[in-house]
Design an enzyme around this catalytic site. Structure first.
Site, mmCIF file in Angstrom:
data_model
loop_
_atom_site.group_PDB
_atom_site.id
_atom_site.type_symbol
_atom_site.label_atom_id
_atom_site.label_comp_id
_atom_site.label_asym_id
_atom_site.label_seq_id
_atom_site.Cartn_x
_atom_site.Cartn_y
_atom_site.Cartn_z
ATOM 1 N N GLU A 247 0.824 -1.199 0.000
ATOM 2 C CA GLU A 247 0.000 0.000 0.000
ATOM 3 C C GLU A 247 0.869 1.265 0.000
ATOM 4 O O GLU A 247 0.661 2.183 -0.784
ATOM 5 C CB GLU A 247 -0.900 -0.002 1.246
ATOM 6 C CG GLU A 247 -1.734 1.243 1.422
ATOM 7 C CD GLU A 247 -2.869 1.326 0.419
ATOM 8 O OE1 GLU A 247 -3.785 0.507 0.507
ATOM 9 O OE2 GLU A 247 -2.835 2.210 -0.449
ATOM 10 N N ASP A 251 1.020 4.030 -2.964
ATOM 11 C CA ASP A 251 0.621 5.413 -2.710
ATOM 12 C C ASP A 251 1.744 6.383 -3.058
ATOM 13 O O ASP A 251 1.523 7.414 -3.694
ATOM 14 C CB ASP A 251 0.233 5.601 -1.234
ATOM 15 C CG ASP A 251 -0.949 4.719 -0.829
ATOM 16 O OD1 ASP A 251 -1.576 4.133 -1.723
ATOM 17 O OD2 ASP A 251 -1.212 4.614 0.380
ATOM 18 N N SER A 449 -7.574 2.389 -3.235
ATOM 19 C CA SER A 449 -6.223 2.669 -2.750
ATOM 20 C C SER A 449 -5.325 3.172 -3.865
ATOM 21 O O SER A 449 -4.311 3.804 -3.600
ATOM 22 C CB SER A 449 -5.587 1.379 -2.229
ATOM 23 O OG SER A 449 -5.980 1.128 -0.933
#
Ligand SMILES: *[C@@H]1O[C@H](CO)[C@@H](O)[C@H](O)[C@H]1NC(C)=O
Ligand SMILES: *[C@@H]1O[C@H](CO)[C@@H](O)[C@H](O)[C@H]1NC(C)=O
Ligand SMILES: *[C@@H]1O[C@H](CO)[C@@H](O)[C@H](O)[C@H]1NC(C)=O
Ligand SMILES: *[C@@H]1O[C@H](CO)[C@@H](O)[C@H](O)[C@H]1NC(C)=O
Length: 530
Positions: A247, A251, A449
């Site tokens: 994640e 990001d 996400s």
């Protein structure tokens, strides 16, 4: 990627003892708040006496409505205060409790010694944290009732209670008590000395700099020698020699890559499921920082109903004070109208003890980003959307959301959602098959996400253009998006977000609870904002 926010209450109050100057005689204890055992938690029994917890006590803020009003004014393109200065510093006074409340709470805290450590206070004095308050102490000194050990599947055992009391006279001063744990050439430097973009990391997720360089070699060679600032918040991990989080890598690679050469910051905030409110720790940290990036992206969220209402409201108020001047983006979740569980039809029930069938909106939604897929774009089936059960529809959203509801066939999903609630998401972006580098390997990854840092990267470039033009950063995006965004976003009209054993909401003309107002058209957005 879900952030487990599991703030149950663990608290109570004094039972007897000598009054202080600030302690009225009437110490009648009344239940301040009680909640049902949340979804996926099980009561195990009494917590061990030597177990310690960190309590947080939220004191009533005396002028939240003043902050809210100012936020809407400086975020409304038609208001004379639009883009105007205000807040961060100013918010401290607005968030501060009044002197009466502080005196009562101080008197009470001096009296109930919960811990050998001194309580820590937030800069605005609206929060008190008591570190290492032990359960034994809580029982003895606060007489709190029925402490429970609650099992969080798949295996965390945490001490929580589902109900707490406070003396009657403190009810109006204390809002809640919670345990720890709710084509321009974009590569040409423009306002890079003033502009920045920030990514939050929770749940021990941290981002790897070598993976970022490998990603840039593939996708953006000009950026290959650039890096980002990694900031550890309250001991958050940033270990460059062990495996990073997928994640965090997703990001940082997409947000910083798209926003390049805008400087990037990554905050790793201490906290796993065991410390269930990393948002508040991070918010305390950021609201007390001197320099806050103009754009901040968060790809973590939770089911609204697992967060008690008072906690949700407090987090929301803190985000409101941050959003005055900062564009704050949140992923809308990956469960469609459900909660993203593997057996959605089983899970779409309320937590309030009534076990009513209900869609499960996500939390928090500041500017919420949903997901699309394919070209031409359609709603991704997992795009989190729906209507808040906690928060009423804000004025800026009224027209767009009412237009959608007016089109819904009569009695559609009656009882499954709150027609008066804040509609989610606000916007959306591509959300599938993002190629990132993780542990040196290329992998494909997706979800809201992915759409959220991508959208945030574009917002950072919009802020870059505004700052370069001598104008203030965009700040809270929603009033602008709902007023002018329709011309600058691609309206998504195909697809839906099934969940809870239903076919969910359809993407339609105009705003809809699957894709919001639509996906960004950068050139058109640039024309709107500069
Ligand atoms: C402070 O706030 C409390 C709680 O809302 C209220 O009862 C009290 O009158 C206020 N005091 C002052 C001085 O504003
Ligand atoms: C990156 O740094 C290396 C080593 O200093 C240099 O040879 C290379 O030209 C740099 N690349 C870019 C795109 O700046
Ligand atoms: C970082 O991770 C490595 C590999 O797992 C480990 O050996 C090292 O102790 C960690 N460093 C810190 C500071 O935690
Ligand atoms: C979605 O569209 C389908 C096909 O037009 C329709 O049958 C269905 O009722 C719509 N659902 C909602 C919730 O609007």
């Amino acid at each position: 990627m879900k952030l487990s926010l599991l703030p149950l209450f663990l608290f109570a109050a004094i039972s007897s003892a000598s009054p202080t100057a600030f302690t009225p005689q009437d110490k009648t204890l009344l239940v301040k708040e009680s909640v049902a055992t949340p979804h996926r938690w099980t009561r195990l029994g009494r917590a061990p006496s030597d177990h310690s917890i960190r309590l947080r006590i939220a004191i009533l803020q005396h002028d939240f409505s003043g902050l809210e009003k100012a936020l809407y004014e400086i975020s409304d393109p038609d208001h004379h205060r639009y883009g105007g200065p205000y807040v961060q510093g100013g918010s401290r006074e607005i968030l501060a409790p009044n002197s009466t409340s502080l005196a009562f709470v101080d008197g009470w805290l001096a009296f109930v010694r919960l811990s050998r450590k001194r309580p820590r206070r937030s800069p605005a004095k609206d929060w008190v944290s008591v570190n290492a308050a032990d359960i034994h102490g809580c029982r003895q000194m606060l007489g709190y009732r029925k402490p429970k050990c609650i099992l969080h599947v798949p295996g965390d055992v945490l001490a929580r209670t589902t109900s707490y009391q406070l003396p009657r006279y403190l009810h109006e001063h204390i809002e809640l008590a919670s345990p720890p744990q709710c084509s321009r050439d974009r590569r040409e430097p423009r306002a890079t000395k003033k502009n920045a973009i920030g990514i939050t990391g929770f749940l021990n997720e941290y981002a790897n700099i070598r993976d970022l360089a490998a990603f840039y070699r593939d996708q953006l060679p000009a950026a290959v020698n650039s890096t980002f600032e990694a900031v550890s918040v309250y001991g958050g991990i940033n270990n460059q020699t062990s495996a990073a989080g997928e994640e965090a890598n997703l990001d940082t690679q997409f947000a910083f890559g798209i926003a390049y050469p805008t400087p990037g910051i990554f905050w790793s905030t201490e906290g796993t499921r065991h410390t269930n409110e990393p948002y508040l720790d991070w918010l305390d940290y950021i609201l007390n920082s001197h320099q806050i990036p103009q754009t901040i992206s968060t790809s973590y969220g939770d089911d609204e109903q697992t967060v008690p209402f008072t906690y949700a409201r407090r987090v929301c108020q803190r985000f409101a004070s941050l959003a005055a001047g900062v564009s704050v983006l949140f992923a809308s979740g990956d469960g469609g109208v459900g909660d993203g569980d593997s057996e959605p039809a089983q899970q779409c029930y309320t937590n309030d003890g009534k076990h009513t069938r209900r869609f499960i909106p996500g939390f928090p939604a500041v500017t919420a980003v949903g997901g699309t897929t394919n070209i031409p774009e359609i709603s991704a089936s997992f795009s989190g959307g729906g209507f808040s059960d906690y928060f009423a529809r804000p004025a800026y959203q009224h027209k767009a959301v009412s237009a959608y509801l007016d089109k819904l066939p009569h009695k559609t999903y009656d009882g499954l959602f709150n027609r008066a609630g804040r509609g989610i998401p606000d916007v959306s972006a591509q959300s599938r098959r993002f190629q990132i580098v993780w542990q040196g390997e290329r992998i494909l990854i997706g979800g809201t996400s992915a759409s959220t840092p991508a959208f945030a990267g574009l917002v950072a470039l919009l802020n870059d253009a505004r700052l370069a033009a001598g104008r203030p950063a965009l700040g809270f995006l929603n009033p602008m998006l709902y007023k002018h965004g329709a011309h600058a976003l691609n309206d998504i009209v195909v697809g839906s977000n099934p969940g809870c054993g239903t076919s969910g909401f359809n993407a339609t003309q105009g705003w809809d609870p699957a894709t919001g107002l639509g996906t960004p058209d950068f050139r058109k957005l640039l024309d709107v904002v500069v």
